[in-house]
Design a protein around this motif. Sequence first.
Motif, mmCIF file in Angstrom:
data_model
loop_
_atom_site.group_PDB
_atom_site.id
_atom_site.type_symbol
_atom_site.label_atom_id
_atom_site.label_comp_id
_atom_site.label_asym_id
_atom_site.label_seq_id
_atom_site.Cartn_x
_atom_site.Cartn_y
_atom_site.Cartn_z
ATOM 1 N N UNK A 150 0.843 -1.193 0.000
ATOM 2 C CA UNK A 150 0.000 0.000 0.000
ATOM 3 C C UNK A 150 0.877 1.240 0.000
ATOM 4 N N UNK A 151 0.315 2.347 -0.428
ATOM 5 C CA UNK A 151 0.970 3.654 -0.364
ATOM 6 C C UNK A 151 0.044 4.615 0.366
ATOM 7 N N UNK A 152 0.632 5.649 0.940
ATOM 8 C CA UNK A 152 -0.129 6.642 1.689
ATOM 9 C C UNK A 152 -0.196 7.924 0.860
ATOM 10 N N UNK A 153 -1.406 8.379 0.604
ATOM 11 C CA UNK A 153 -1.587 9.630 -0.147
ATOM 12 C C UNK A 153 -0.982 10.767 0.667
ATOM 13 N N UNK A 154 -0.176 11.586 0.024
ATOM 14 C CA UNK A 154 0.593 12.602 0.740
ATOM 15 C C UNK A 154 -0.290 13.643 1.422
ATOM 16 N N UNK A 155 -1.289 14.146 0.733
ATOM 17 C CA UNK A 155 -2.122 15.202 1.310
ATOM 18 C C UNK A 155 -3.006 14.632 2.424
ATOM 19 N N UNK A 156 -2.990 15.235 3.626
ATOM 20 C CA UNK A 156 -3.818 14.712 4.712
ATOM 21 C C UNK A 156 -5.293 15.070 4.554
ATOM 22 N N UNK A 157 -6.139 14.247 5.174
ATOM 23 C CA UNK A 157 -7.565 14.554 5.242
ATOM 24 C C UNK A 157 -7.814 15.712 6.184
ATOM 25 N N UNK A 158 -7.150 15.643 7.331
ATOM 26 C CA UNK A 158 -7.346 16.652 8.361
ATOM 27 C C UNK A 158 -6.207 16.555 9.362
ATOM 28 N N UNK A 159 -6.145 17.531 10.228
ATOM 29 C CA UNK A 159 -5.105 17.600 11.245
ATOM 30 C C UNK A 159 -5.763 17.698 12.618
ATOM 31 N N UNK A 160 -5.329 16.835 13.538
ATOM 32 C CA UNK A 160 -5.809 16.878 14.914
ATOM 33 C C UNK A 160 -4.696 17.440 15.795
ATOM 34 N N UNK A 161 -4.925 18.587 16.381
ATOM 35 C CA UNK A 161 -3.892 19.256 17.177
ATOM 36 C C UNK A 161 -3.835 18.677 18.590
ATOM 37 N N UNK A 162 -2.634 18.382 19.051
ATOM 38 C CA UNK A 162 -2.407 17.942 20.429
ATOM 39 C C UNK A 162 -1.799 19.097 21.216
ATOM 40 N N UNK A 163 -2.228 19.251 22.458
ATOM 41 C CA UNK A 163 -1.666 20.281 23.323
ATOM 42 C C UNK A 163 -1.287 19.713 24.676
ATOM 43 N N UNK A 164 -0.495 20.471 25.416
ATOM 44 C CA UNK A 164 -0.204 20.160 26.817
ATOM 45 C C UNK A 164 -1.419 20.592 27.631
ATOM 46 N N UNK A 165 -1.949 19.690 28.423
ATOM 47 C CA UNK A 165 -3.113 20.004 29.232
ATOM 48 C C UNK A 165 -2.730 20.635 30.564
ATOM 49 N N UNK A 166 -3.455 21.672 30.953
ATOM 50 C CA UNK A 166 -3.235 22.356 32.232
ATOM 51 C C UNK A 166 -4.574 22.736 32.825
ATOM 52 N N UNK A 167 -4.574 23.058 34.107
ATOM 53 C CA UNK A 167 -5.815 23.505 34.725
ATOM 54 C C UNK A 167 -6.114 24.938 34.282
ATOM 55 N N UNK A 168 -7.393 25.232 34.192
ATOM 56 C CA UNK A 168 -7.798 26.578 33.802
ATOM 57 C C UNK A 168 -7.430 27.583 34.900
ATOM 58 N N UNK A 169 -7.406 28.848 34.532
ATOM 59 C CA UNK A 169 -7.156 29.953 35.468
ATOM 60 C C UNK A 169 -5.746 29.918 36.060
ATOM 61 N N UNK A 170 -4.818 29.258 35.361
ATOM 62 C CA UNK A 170 -3.412 29.264 35.788
ATOM 63 C C UNK A 170 -2.613 30.004 34.727
ATOM 64 N N UNK A 171 -2.872 31.293 34.619
ATOM 65 C CA UNK A 171 -2.316 32.095 33.526
ATOM 66 C C UNK A 171 -0.798 32.062 33.487
ATOM 67 N N UNK A 172 -0.156 32.123 34.656
ATOM 68 C CA UNK A 172 1.305 32.168 34.689
ATOM 69 C C UNK A 172 1.909 30.871 34.163
ATOM 70 N N UNK A 173 1.346 29.738 34.574
ATOM 71 C CA UNK A 173 1.855 28.452 34.104
ATOM 72 C C UNK A 173 1.597 28.278 32.614
ATOM 73 N N UNK A 174 0.410 28.644 32.156
ATOM 74 C CA UNK A 174 0.085 28.527 30.738
ATOM 75 C C UNK A 174 1.059 29.359 29.894
ATOM 76 N N UNK A 175 1.329 30.575 30.342
ATOM 77 C CA UNK A 175 2.275 31.444 29.626
ATOM 78 C C UNK A 175 3.674 30.842 29.618
ATOM 79 N N UNK A 176 4.096 30.274 30.744
ATOM 80 C CA UNK A 176 5.422 29.662 30.849
ATOM 81 C C UNK A 176 5.551 28.476 29.887
#
Length: 272
Positions: A205-231
């Motif tokens: 099999x071969x994989x078509x180069x152009x993607x269907x879509x992109x799923x973004x992953x992020x680092x999870x943090x608690x809300x209202x922790x502005x200083x940590x999120x910025x860091x």
Amino acid sequence: MRRFFFSGATALCLTLFGHAASADQLADIKAKGTLVCGTLGTAEPFSFPNPQTREIQGYDVDFCKAIADSLGVKLELRLVAVPARITELQQGRVDILAANLGWTSERAQQIAYSDSYFASLQKVAVRRNSGIKTLDELGGKRVSAIKGSTSEMGVRKAIPTASPVTFQDAPAAFLALQLSKVDGLALSELVLVKYKQQAENTTPIDIVEKPLMLEAWGIGMRKDEAALIEQVNGALRKLDQSNAATAIFDKWLGASSPYGMRREFQIAPIKG
């Protein structure tokens, strides 16, 4: 039995003190000298045991280390299960999450996300002898996917004239492609790379180069922790600017890895 009563002023002071004591998680992390990062420990190549040392290693782990270094503290990894990831974070058993945490609007209501540090590409594989090279050539054809998956949604959006054929799991969807019951297979690129290696001596099999879509992953943090999120976001941006983020990608997913992938994304804010 003694009873204790607090005046309204005393209760208010206690409430304010308690809030202040937990209001700045970044300061708390620096004070204890340790960043506790929740990770899966079972998701190669993101976080998995080294076969020799059994130490947890991988793409996610290297990002945890880089964030801890930016804070000038030690890293402590804590293994979490997929269903318990957000609960572990919300209840304070981990400081951050680097655990294959794809962005969804539902999760974003519960926790804060950093900028995206990985993009999970959903792509389509085709039989090599089909001659299909582009997504457009799959128009009007049958494409297998896991029922209810982001891959299925990607097929419907990116190839609206294709006919998605859904299965309960990836092996069944892959078998349909091998048996020529469908013309394409939509899955995460990482899974498709493994299937391509497995099928090389049977039904290539071969994989078509152009993607269907992109799923973004992020680092999870608690809300209202502005200083940590910025860091954390600042640390991620520096990794991108210095090409250290690319080095981590190449180490675990690049040309010299079993996956042979190219980094086709940059660290950037997640747009919901």
